[in-house]
Design an enzyme around this catalytic site. Structure first.
Site, PDB file in Angstrom:
ATOM      1  N   HIS A 276       0.837  -1.199   0.000  1.00 15.10           N
ATOM      2  CA  HIS A 276       0.000   0.000   0.000  1.00 15.10           C
ATOM      3  C   HIS A 276       0.878   1.258   0.000  1.00 15.10           C
ATOM      4  O   HIS A 276       0.646   2.182  -0.776  1.00 15.10           O
ATOM      5  CB  HIS A 276      -0.935  -0.032   1.220  1.00 15.10           C
ATOM      6  CG  HIS A 276      -1.597   1.279   1.520  1.00 15.10           C
ATOM      7  ND1 HIS A 276      -2.883   1.564   1.130  1.00 15.10           N
ATOM      8  CD2 HIS A 276      -1.147   2.382   2.155  1.00 15.10           C
ATOM      9  CE1 HIS A 276      -3.189   2.793   1.519  1.00 15.10           C
ATOM     10  NE2 HIS A 276      -2.150   3.312   2.157  1.00 15.10           N
ATOM     11  N   GLU A 277       1.897   1.252   0.849  1.00 14.18           N
ATOM     12  CA  GLU A 277       2.798   2.417   0.910  1.00 14.18           C
ATOM     13  C   GLU A 277       3.569   2.598  -0.397  1.00 14.18           C
ATOM     14  O   GLU A 277       3.764   3.723  -0.854  1.00 14.18           O
ATOM     15  CB  GLU A 277       3.778   2.286   2.081  1.00 14.18           C
ATOM     16  CG  GLU A 277       3.137   2.248   3.463  1.00 14.18           C
ATOM     17  CD  GLU A 277       2.317   3.500   3.774  1.00 14.18           C
ATOM     18  OE1 GLU A 277       2.711   4.582   3.300  1.00 14.18           O
ATOM     19  OE2 GLU A 277       1.288   3.396   4.465  1.00 14.18           O
ATOM     20  N   HIS A 280       1.625   4.459  -2.874  1.00 13.45           N
ATOM     21  CA  HIS A 280       1.656   5.925  -2.759  1.00 13.45           C
ATOM     22  C   HIS A 280       2.807   6.522  -3.580  1.00 13.45           C
ATOM     23  O   HIS A 280       2.675   7.592  -4.165  1.00 13.45           O
ATOM     24  CB  HIS A 280       1.821   6.348  -1.297  1.00 13.45           C
ATOM     25  CG  HIS A 280       0.547   6.284  -0.511  1.00 13.45           C
ATOM     26  ND1 HIS A 280      -0.626   6.848  -0.943  1.00 13.45           N
ATOM     27  CD2 HIS A 280       0.271   5.713   0.686  1.00 13.45           C
ATOM     28  CE1 HIS A 280      -1.577   6.635  -0.043  1.00 13.45           C
ATOM     29  NE2 HIS A 280      -1.061   5.945   0.951  1.00 13.45           N
ATOM     30  N   GLU A 354      -5.758   7.113  -0.845  1.00 10.33           N
ATOM     31  CA  GLU A 354      -5.769   5.887  -0.044  1.00 10.33           C
ATOM     32  C   GLU A 354      -6.434   4.758  -0.814  1.00 10.33           C
ATOM     33  O   GLU A 354      -5.953   3.631  -0.816  1.00 10.33           O
ATOM     34  CB  GLU A 354      -6.481   6.111   1.294  1.00 10.33           C
ATOM     35  CG  GLU A 354      -5.723   7.009   2.260  1.00 10.33           C
ATOM     36  CD  GLU A 354      -4.301   6.547   2.486  1.00 10.33           C
ATOM     37  OE1 GLU A 354      -4.072   5.333   2.645  1.00 10.33           O
ATOM     38  OE2 GLU A 354      -3.395   7.403   2.491  1.00 10.33           O
ATOM     39  N   ASP A 358      -4.592   1.338  -1.941  1.00 10.03           N
ATOM     40  CA  ASP A 358      -5.190   0.036  -1.610  1.00 10.03           C
ATOM     41  C   ASP A 358      -5.332  -0.809  -2.870  1.00 10.03           C
ATOM     42  O   ASP A 358      -5.001  -2.001  -2.880  1.00 10.03           O
ATOM     43  CB  ASP A 358      -6.583   0.222  -0.985  1.00 10.03           C
ATOM     44  CG  ASP A 358      -6.502   0.655   0.477  1.00 10.03           C
ATOM     45  OD1 ASP A 358      -5.385   0.640   1.042  1.00 10.03           O
ATOM     46  OD2 ASP A 358      -7.557   0.993   1.058  1.00 10.03           O
TER      47      ASP A 358
END
Ligand code: ZN
Length: 414
Positions: A276-277, A280, A354, A358
């Site tokens: 997930h990070e 980003h 977000e 995801d």
């Protein structure tokens, strides 16, 4: 505008923003529900969930008290001309405008901190303790306070000196120069947060060889994400709440994992959180986040430059002459509705990101593992399952758990 009109505007803004915040908190508290959603039934025990509701009620009640206290304090200071009084008190002792401003703010920061220490104490050692989060010892609490003061003094002191200096020497175009300085500063903090600031408060150790490290490296290789180093941070020193993040501006990134996160999650779940990070970065959220925060700073400084030199603003706060630091303070209050609106857009943007991150984790790794990690994180941090949509709209930088789970399982989210 006349000083009295300015004071009235400041008072009206203070009252409205206070009432609005209280109203949102109240609506949010009212939207609590006692049933556990089906999606996360397996993760929650009923009594744990009821405990989480009680935790939120208690936090909300406590925040009603603390915000009423700070609200009344600011109101009293504004109505009595207390800020101007402090300026008049200090002025004879300091010839230098920068020094005067630094001492002025130092007195305000320290005084308000001392007044709120009982509240901070209660929040950490009574509320967080009662719900089993707190691991902070008295020693950590005091040490954190002192280090916090030192960091504020150094960083705040340098930035404030530069700002006051530019306002005095350059004139109304100071906002351009200070914007450049602020941009460099934000970049610097991003680059050195893990190596300079974090070690002041926590201990970082490299992650030891093993399944987790192998799995992370395998994933990083698969999605072509160059890793610099993986660290474990002793978050358990303060709290049971868990987290993970990346840092570094260059090509190679450092990963920081909380020991509390590693303790409570499977290897797959941990890799999913990191995926997930990574999302980003891959979706350019990090770069855009940086650009947007710079734009926000530039805009703020530009507005500040329109009122930094007005003597009437200083008089409105009870001063007897133009004082840049009084004007900075008044600006802080007057600007709050505008910063509320820009913050709102930042939150909307962040919530959208977000979902994207995801989706990236689901695509490149495993959506179910991420769902499970999110559920576990939510259980462990007793996060609010039914926040009021209006509250989410204004305050949440991340979508509520149930929305994220729905999006991950492919249910349409508007
Ligand atoms: Zn995220």
């Amino acid at each position: 505008m006349e000083p009295n009109t300015i004071l009235v505007v400041i008072l009206v803004i203070t009252v409205i923003s206070y009432l609005f915040d209280q109203l949102l908190d109240y609506i949010n508290l009212r939207s609590q529900r006692t049933e556990i959603p089906r999606e996360i039934e397996a993760f929650y025990e009923k009594d744990k969930y009821l405990k989480s509701l009680a935790y939120h009620r208690e936090l909300a009640r406590f925040s009603f008290v603390t915000s009423a206290f700070s609200f009344l304090l600011s109101l009293a200071m504004l109505l009595s001309g207390g800020f101007g009084w402090l300026d008049g008190l200090l002025r004879p002792y300091f010839d230098n405008v920068i020094l005067l401003a630094l001492v002025f703010f130092a007195v305000l920061v320290v005084a308000s901190d001392i007044l709120t220490i009982p509240f901070q104490w209660y929040s950490t050692f009574v509320i967080e303790e009662k719900y089993g989060f707190n691991k902070t010892t008295l020693k950590t609490f005091v040490a954190d306070k002192l280090k916090g003061y030192l960091l504020t003094a150094v960083v705040g002191g340098v930035l404030m000196s530069a700002l006051i200096h530019l306002i005095h020497t350059i004139g109304p175009t100071f906002w351009i120069w200070f914007s450049v300085l602020a941009a460099v500063f934000v970049l610097f903090v991003n680059m050195f947060y893990t190596s300079l600031i974090l070690p002041l408060f926590n201990k970082l150790t490299p992650l030891q060889d093993g399944d987790l490290k192998t799995a992370i490296e395998k994933f990083a290789l698969k999605v072509d994400f160059p890793l610099d180093n993986i660290f474990v941070i002793d978050g358990s020193k303060r709290s049971k709440k868990a987290n993970a993040f990346f840092s570094g501006i260059g090509k190679k990134k450092k990963i920081v994992l909380y020991d509390t996160l590693i303790e409570n999650h499977t290897t797959d779940e941990l890799v999913a959180v990191l995926a997930h990070e990574v999302g980003h970065f891959k979706k350019k959220h990090v770069i855009w986040g940086y650009v947007l925060s710079i734009l926000q700073i530039v805009f703020t400084l530009f507005v500040l430059s329109r009122m930094a030199y007005s003597e009437n603003v200083s008089l409105a706060l009870g001063g007897s002459q133009l004082a840049i630091h009084l004007n900075l303070l008044a600006f802080g209050i007057l600007f709050s509705p505008i910063s509320g609106i820009t913050g709102l857009f930042m939150n909307m943007y962040s919530r959208r990101n977000e979902y994207e991150a995801d989706a990236y984790a689901k695509e490149t790794f495993d959506g179910t593992a991420l769902s499970n990690a999110l559920k576990r994180l939510s259980v462990d941090s007793l996060s609010d399952l039914y926040p009021h949509p209006l509250y989410v709209f204004f305050h949440y930088s991340h979508p509520p758990l149930l929305r994220r789970l729905a999006a991950l399982s492919g249910v349409a989210v508007q």
